[in-house]
Write an enzyme that holds these catalytic residues in place. Structure first.
Site, short mmCIF file in Angstrom:
data_model
loop_
_atom_site.label_atom_id
_atom_site.label_comp_id
_atom_site.label_asym_id
_atom_site.label_seq_id
_atom_site.Cartn_x
_atom_site.Cartn_y
_atom_site.Cartn_z
N HIS A 133 -8.21 1.31 -4.22
CA HIS A 133 -9.14 1.08 -3.12
C HIS A 133 -9.81 2.41 -2.81
O HIS A 133 -9.21 3.28 -2.19
CB HIS A 133 -8.35 0.54 -1.91
N MET A 142 -8.85 8.33 -0.60
CA MET A 142 -9.73 8.75 0.50
C MET A 142 -10.16 10.19 0.28
O MET A 142 -9.36 11.02 -0.16
CB MET A 142 -9.00 8.63 1.83
N SER A 167 0.83 -1.20 0.00
CA SER A 167 0.00 0.00 0.00
C SER A 167 0.86 1.25 0.00
O SER A 167 1.64 1.49 0.93
CB SER A 167 -0.92 0.03 1.22
N ASP A 202 -4.63 3.79 -2.04
CA ASP A 202 -5.75 4.14 -1.17
C ASP A 202 -6.24 5.54 -1.50
O ASP A 202 -5.55 6.53 -1.25
CB ASP A 202 -5.32 4.07 0.29
N HIS A 253 -1.18 -1.25 -4.30
CA HIS A 253 -2.45 -0.83 -3.67
C HIS A 253 -2.45 0.68 -3.47
O HIS A 253 -1.54 1.24 -2.85
CB HIS A 253 -2.58 -1.56 -2.34
N GLY A 265 0.93 -2.06 4.07
CA GLY A 265 1.53 -0.73 3.97
C GLY A 265 2.74 -0.60 4.86
O GLY A 265 3.89 -0.65 4.40
N PHE A 287 -7.01 4.85 7.94
CA PHE A 287 -5.62 5.17 8.28
C PHE A 287 -4.76 3.92 8.24
O PHE A 287 -5.22 2.82 8.59
CB PHE A 287 -5.54 5.78 9.69
N MET A 291 -12.02 4.69 -0.92
CA MET A 291 -12.74 4.96 0.32
C MET A 291 -13.35 6.34 0.17
O MET A 291 -12.91 7.34 0.75
CB MET A 291 -11.77 4.88 1.51
N MET A 322 -11.87 -5.48 5.14
CA MET A 322 -11.01 -4.68 6.01
C MET A 322 -10.72 -5.48 7.29
O MET A 322 -11.63 -6.06 7.88
CB MET A 322 -11.69 -3.37 6.40
N ASP A 367 -7.02 -6.26 4.18
CA ASP A 367 -6.40 -4.94 4.19
C ASP A 367 -6.44 -4.36 5.59
O ASP A 367 -7.52 -4.11 6.12
CB ASP A 367 -7.15 -4.03 3.20
C1 DX5 Z 1 -6.50 1.92 5.31
C2 DX5 Z 1 -6.04 1.42 3.98
C3 DX5 Z 1 -4.97 0.42 4.01
C4 DX5 Z 1 -3.70 0.85 4.69
C5 DX5 Z 1 -3.08 -0.36 5.31
O1 DX5 Z 1 -7.81 2.33 5.27
O2 DX5 Z 1 -7.12 0.84 3.27
O3 DX5 Z 1 -4.68 -0.03 2.70
O4 DX5 Z 1 -2.78 1.43 3.81
O5 DX5 Z 1 -1.97 0.05 6.02
P1 DX5 Z 1 -1.26 -0.93 7.05
O6 DX5 Z 1 -0.75 -2.08 6.26
O7 DX5 Z 1 -0.19 -0.06 7.61
O8 DX5 Z 1 -2.27 -1.32 8.07
ZN ZN Z 2 -6.54 -0.04 1.35
#
Ligand code: DX5
Ligand code: ZN
Length: 226
Positions: free
Chosen positions: A70, A41, A14, A39, A37, A201, A147, A72, A141, A179
């Protein structure tokens, strides 16, 4: 019955945990990954704000890695197709945000991308199992969306197990993606539960060598997948 799971796990680092000023370099650092990946947002669906379509369009030109977007965001029915048209390999939107998930899924597929359904921490999966034939990916999730760097919630793997049982019973082919909080301590449980795509991530970009972290996580997942 043959398992619908692929033989190989897919690792999807990520970019949320990467250096946003050097995204092309950060992508190159995980060149052996399967998907990258991304993200997206919007500070509405989740409180956080990250990147949008122009950055994804630039990323598409900057890396050969398949982009796993992804979303969000609110109103995916309006915005998601743009990510498919930008050349994403997979576009996942959240069921909690979709007014008409099936219509959106069909428009994304028609634009040439795989389509994923995202299910956040507090959303049960059962009501949406019947929608799965419309999708290529189910993103479950394993934290609350919004975050990076949060602690993995083991109980959420119950949804992964449910999804895997449902897919096997219905002979459905679908990626089951986890994720949130995936690292060397949690990836084995996620793989045993039935996941086959692993977003990471912090565990990748927080490592000294992100490329090696991808390889190590992949080896763990491969050994643990049923
Ligand atoms: C959070 C994201 C994830 C995030 C995961 O809402 O969807 O993809 O980057 O990060 P880690 O692997 O640090 O939990
Ligand atoms: Zn994600």
């Amino acid at each position: 019955m043959t398992s619908p799971q692929p033989a190989e796990p897919l690792l999807a680092p990520s970019l949320l945990a990467a250096d946003f000023a050097h995204l092309a370099d950060e992508a190159a650092a995980v060149a052996s990954a399967d998907w990258l990946h991304v993200d997206v947002m919007d500070a509405h669906f989740v409180p956080n704000l990250t990147i949008g379509l122009p950055v994804v369009q630039s990323l598409r030109r900057a890396t050969d890695l398949p982009l796993d977007c992804h979303l969000m965001i609110d109103d995916p029915d309006r915005w998601a197709i743009g990510y498919a048209e930008a050349g994403a390999r997979n576009v996942t939107f959240h069921v909690e945000a979709a007014a008409d998930a099936v219509r959106t899924a069909r428009s994304i597929r028609a634009a040439g991308s795989l389509v994923g359904l995202g299910v956040d921490r507090d959303t049960p999966l059962d009501p949406y199992l019947d929608l799965l034939p419309e999708f290529d990916t189910l993103l479950i999730m394993t934290i609350k969306a919004g975050f990076g760097g949060q602690t993995f919630i083991p109980k959420l793997l119950d949804k992964v197990r449910l999804a895997r049982r449902h897919l096997q019973a219905g002979h459905l082919q679908l990626f089951v993606e986890v994720d949130g909080g995936i690292d060397e301590d949690t990836i084995v449980d996620a793989a045993q539960a039935g996941a086959d795509v692993f977003v990471a991530g912090t565990a990748v970009y927080g490592a000294d060598d992100p490329g090696k972290a991808v390889e190590a996580l992949r080896a763990q997942a491969r050994a643990a997948m049923p």
